[in-house]
Design a protein around this motif. Structure first.
Motif, PDB file in Angstrom:
ATOM      1  N   VAL A 167       0.848  -1.188   0.000  1.00 34.96           N
ATOM      2  CA  VAL A 167       0.000   0.000   0.000  1.00 34.96           C
ATOM      3  C   VAL A 167       0.885   1.239   0.000  1.00 34.96           C
ATOM      4  O   VAL A 167       1.831   1.338   0.797  1.00 34.96           O
ATOM      5  N   GLY A 168       0.573   2.179  -0.873  1.00 35.75           N
ATOM      6  CA  GLY A 168       1.291   3.439  -0.898  1.00 35.75           C
ATOM      7  C   GLY A 168       0.529   4.525  -0.165  1.00 35.75           C
ATOM      8  O   GLY A 168      -0.703   4.532  -0.154  1.00 35.75           O
ATOM      9  N   VAL A 169       1.270   5.423   0.456  1.00 37.65           N
ATOM     10  CA  VAL A 169       0.687   6.595   1.112  1.00 37.65           C
ATOM     11  C   VAL A 169       1.454   7.809   0.621  1.00 37.65           C
ATOM     12  O   VAL A 169       2.686   7.849   0.717  1.00 37.65           O
ATOM     13  N   VAL A 170       0.735   8.802   0.104  1.00 36.57           N
ATOM     14  CA  VAL A 170       1.384  10.015  -0.382  1.00 36.57           C
ATOM     15  C   VAL A 170       1.080  11.143   0.592  1.00 36.57           C
ATOM     16  O   VAL A 170      -0.077  11.498   0.815  1.00 36.57           O
ATOM     17  N   GLY A 171       2.127  11.686   1.173  1.00 37.46           N
ATOM     18  CA  GLY A 171       2.002  12.727   2.186  1.00 37.46           C
ATOM     19  C   GLY A 171       2.498  12.212   3.517  1.00 37.46           C
ATOM     20  O   GLY A 171       1.884  11.329   4.114  1.00 37.46           O
ATOM     21  N   ALA A 172       3.622  12.762   3.990  1.00 34.17           N
ATOM     22  CA  ALA A 172       4.245  12.271   5.224  1.00 34.17           C
ATOM     23  C   ALA A 172       3.997  13.207   6.402  1.00 34.17           C
ATOM     24  O   ALA A 172       4.789  13.251   7.342  1.00 34.17           O
ATOM     25  N   GLY A 173       2.904  13.938   6.354  1.00 38.82           N
ATOM     26  CA  GLY A 173       2.541  14.763   7.493  1.00 38.82           C
ATOM     27  C   GLY A 173       1.957  13.920   8.612  1.00 38.82           C
ATOM     28  O   GLY A 173       2.073  12.690   8.622  1.00 38.82           O
ATOM     29  N   THR A 174       1.292  14.578   9.544  1.00 39.67           N
ATOM     30  CA  THR A 174       0.735  13.864  10.698  1.00 39.67           C
ATOM     31  C   THR A 174      -0.240  12.780  10.268  1.00 39.67           C
ATOM     32  O   THR A 174      -0.176  11.643  10.749  1.00 39.67           O
ATOM     33  N   MET A 175      -1.141  13.111   9.335  1.00 43.10           N
ATOM     34  CA  MET A 175      -2.141  12.137   8.914  1.00 43.10           C
ATOM     35  C   MET A 175      -1.510  11.009   8.113  1.00 43.10           C
ATOM     36  O   MET A 175      -1.757   9.822   8.373  1.00 43.10           O
ATOM     37  N   GLY A 176      -0.701  11.347   7.126  1.00 43.66           N
ATOM     38  CA  GLY A 176      -0.078  10.314   6.299  1.00 43.66           C
ATOM     39  C   GLY A 176       0.813   9.390   7.100  1.00 43.66           C
ATOM     40  O   GLY A 176       0.815   8.165   6.891  1.00 43.66           O
TER      41      GLY A 176
END
Length: 702
Positions: free
Chosen positions: A308-317
């Motif tokens: 699974v990919g996740v784009v965005g490494a902020g708090t939510m990502g």
């Protein structure tokens, strides 16, 4: 011991008896979980009576086919006429057997299943068995002698712990507590139980009934302040819940009363609890959480998802990435900001190390989870992913641009999910070549902790994409609730209406701390103005465009940004506990004067009714529009995502309990143009229907 057995005799369709030498083996085979149905109760009771009358039988073994020991009592029978033989009558048959009974327990022995095992005279458990008393989660207590037998077997301290926490214990801990007599490998369970039965019968000792044990409840074995301390703890943690208080009374009765008197008290209190709104609410949520996993009309199979990919490494990502890693997925976290990726890795490492320190993970497991999250600045690293979740800033233009790029990188079959909390999913999906593979996954922050995920089904979302999203939620131990497309979906759209109702109450005379106190007393952890101060009033405030048009704007213009500034709706000293502010009271009164509002005092019940009315009315509109599928789905959203007190059942269940006519009257009193009464609410009032059970095409009365 003779291993030759007859072919068995069927007592009824779910219970059969086989003979192993002089041992009568009673086997329950009622898939899928050997629930304690009337047929199971009747079959076991009949078999025990027959074995006691057979001179060739010296002892009995009760066992179960399939993957588990008998499941607990069927909560669907609560409130209906008792079906004979009742569970308590069955327990009495086992307890009164003149020949020893050995329970061969495997899988789970929870609730009524544990009480049944306790009524047997000895217990042998297979490795991997889990035992516990979860009744308190349903607003109940163990009602078939469990509160009386458990203290006699393991002592009142351990019994209170198991009953009040509803925690499950593994077989090894159960053995250490004295809850079971032996733990054996699964493939040896039946043989070991038969051997135990033969050994007990050969000893010539009287039948060892748990009811007759007294060593663990003797005065010198019970701490003098045990029950006083337990009640003090409850007064601090859950003062409004009845079931924990009743459980303490029953365990105390096990120590201070004869067994039969304690059982009589237990039954009396059990039936009192069954008829309480708290228990009805908890049972409703329990059933709703299971129902929400099966959207009406959906039968597609989930895809096999490995990466699974996740784009965005902020708090939510970062939170989503950890939730996925915890579930065993290979995760590819992408962000063009190298610093964000490094901060995400540091945060994950710190979390897993804390889990190691608490004994929740081994060092090796923590390292494996951290290593399962790959990090990259390049979208091309997502090429091998089965699912990609975008978790970037909540702006339509930014998300659309990203989704176009993701669509170009991924294979044609990969599912694309958006973590949007407010945007139009169909509009976002319009930039994808095949919008059927687009779905919304609205996680709640912090994503690795919060259990709710709104699974947003777009106009073109395919059935298998929906099934896959729900399966991923299950693997992540999340509660996925299917919702339709609209601004704010279910939870945030309803929250917006409650906020508007609270702000209207301010102008009508209720102060922020009065509104918060009413909701906290109702069961929320905090009220809307406490939450605003915690988040920060300036989150959506713009100094360049502010115009003193709202109370929040004025507070921000005066530097009252919330806890971080030492002042917001409340005044904050050194502690984070806010105190009522006379300055804020003056601001509120000034707005009321300028708006021509006549202010008056509001009591807590009226405040709660107004705010619940706003929630319930909007929920009814969501049902009418098809955004929410069932009334109970809305309750699950609010219990899991917004802190709605579980023992209140959710807003729709609460409305039914309060009275829909009363809710409708409160909606009409709101006087807010955007919150006119929902047609469905008006219709159900006239028809005598219910919101919590509402589902299009299904009768909602009762």
């Amino acid at each position: 011991m003779c291993e030759t057995a007859d072919t068995g005799t069927a007592v009824n369709g779910v219970v059969r008896v086989q003979t192993r030498g002089s041992i009568s083996v009673i086997e329950v085979d009622s898939p899928p979980v050997n629930a304690l149905s009337r047929d199971v109760r009747a079959g076991v009771s009949s078999a025990v009576v027959a074995a006691n009358e057979d001179p060739d039988v010296v002892a009995l073994v009760i066992t179960c086919a399939g993957r588990t020991w008998m499941a607990g009592a069927d909560i669907k029978e609560f409130g209906g006429p008792p079906l004979e033989p009742t569970f308590t009558r069955m327990i009495g048959v086992l307890d009164g057997s003149v020949k020893p009974i050995v329970a061969a327990v495997h899988g789970t022995a929870l609730g009524g299943g544990l009480e049944l095992a306790l009524a047997c005279h000895h217990r042998v458990a297979a490795t991997g068995t889990v035992l516990g008393s979860p009744e308190i989660k349903l607003g109940l207590l163990p009602g078939a002698g469990g509160t009386q037998r458990l203290p006699r077997l393991i002592g009142p301290v351990a019994a209170l712990d198991l009953i009040l926490t509803a925690r499950n214990v593994a077989a090894d801990e159960a053995l250490a507590l004295g809850l079971v007599d032996a733990v054996v490998p699964s493939d040896e369970l039946r043989r070991a139980a038969i051997a135990t039965a033969l050994e007990v019968a050969a000893s010539g000792q009287p039948v060892r009934r748990v009811r007759d044990l007294s060593e663990r409840i003797a005065p010198d074995a019970v701490p003098a302040d045990l029950f006083t301390e337990a009640r003090m703890n409850l007064s601090r943690s859950t003062p409004d819940l009845l079931a924990p208080q009743y459980c303490i009374r029953c365990v105390e009765a096990a120590v201070t009363m004869p067994f039969d008197d304690g059982v009589a008290l237990e039954r009396e209190l059990f039936y009192e609890l069954v008829d309480t709104s708290q228990s009805r609410a908890l049972r409703h949520v329990f059933a709703a959480e299971r129902r929400v996993k099966r959207p009406p009309g959906e039968s597609a199979s989930a895809r096999d998802v490995q990466a699974v990919g996740v784009v965005g490494a902020g708090t939510m990502g970062s939170g989503i990435a950890m939730a996925l890693a915890d579930a065993g997925y290979r995760v590819h976290l992408v962000d063009s900001d190298r610093g964000a990726l490094e901060r995400s890795d540091t945060s994950a490492a710190a979390r897993y190390q804390r889990m190691v320190g608490r004994g929740e993970l081994s060092e090796a497991a923590a390292r494996a989870r951290r290593d399962s999250i790959g990090r990259s600045e390049e979208l091309v690293s997502l090429r091998a992913c089965d699912v990609v979740i975008e978790a970037v800033v909540e702006r339509s233009d930014v998300k659309k641009a990203l989704l176009r790029q993701v669509d170009e990188v991924l294979g044609a079959d990969a599912i694309i999910a958006s973590n949007t909390s407010t945007l139009d999913l169909d509009d976002l999906a319009s930039v994808i070549g095949d919008p059927s593979r687009v779905i919304g996954l609205h996680f709640f922050s912090p994503a690795h902790i919060m259990t709710l995920v709104e699974v947003v089904r777009g106009r073109h979302t395919s059935p298998d994409a929906l099934a896959t999203a729900l399966d991923m939620c299950r693997r992540m131990n999340k509660t996925g609730v299917v919702v339709g497309v609209c601004p704010g979906f279910v939870g945030n759209r309803m929250l917006l209406r409650r906020t508007a109702a609270a702000d209207a109450l301010l102008l009508q005379g209720a102060m922020p701390w009065e509104i918060d106190a009413a909701l906290v007393s109702f069961g929320f952890k905090m009220g809307p103005y406490q939450m605003s101060d915690l988040i920060g009033l300036d989150v959506l405030w713009n100094r360049e465009t502010t115009s003193s048009a709202t109370i929040r704007e004025v507070l921000c213009e005066q530097g009252r940004f919330g806890q971080k500034a030492g002042a917001g709706f409340y005044d904050y000293a050194e502690s984070r506990r806010g105190a009522p502010s006379e300055q804020v009271a003056d601001i509120v009164r000034g707005f009321a004067r300028r708006s021509g509002q006549t202010q008056r005092a509001f009591g807590p019940d009226e405040i709660v009714d107004r705010l619940m009315a706003a929630l319930v009315n909007e929920g009814a509109k969501l049902l009418d529009e098809g955004i929410a599928t069932r009334g109970s789905d809305i309750d699950v959203v609010w219990v899991h995502g917004y802190g709605f007190p579980r023992h209140r059942g959710g807003p729709m269940f609460f409305a039914d309990e309060r009275g829909l006519d009363r809710m409708l009257a409160s909606v009409e009193e709101l006087g807010i143009p955007e919150q006119e009464p929902a047609p469905l609410l008006t219709r159900l009032v006239s028809e005598g229907g219910r919101l919590a059970t509402y589902e299009p095409g299904v009768p909602s009365s009762g």
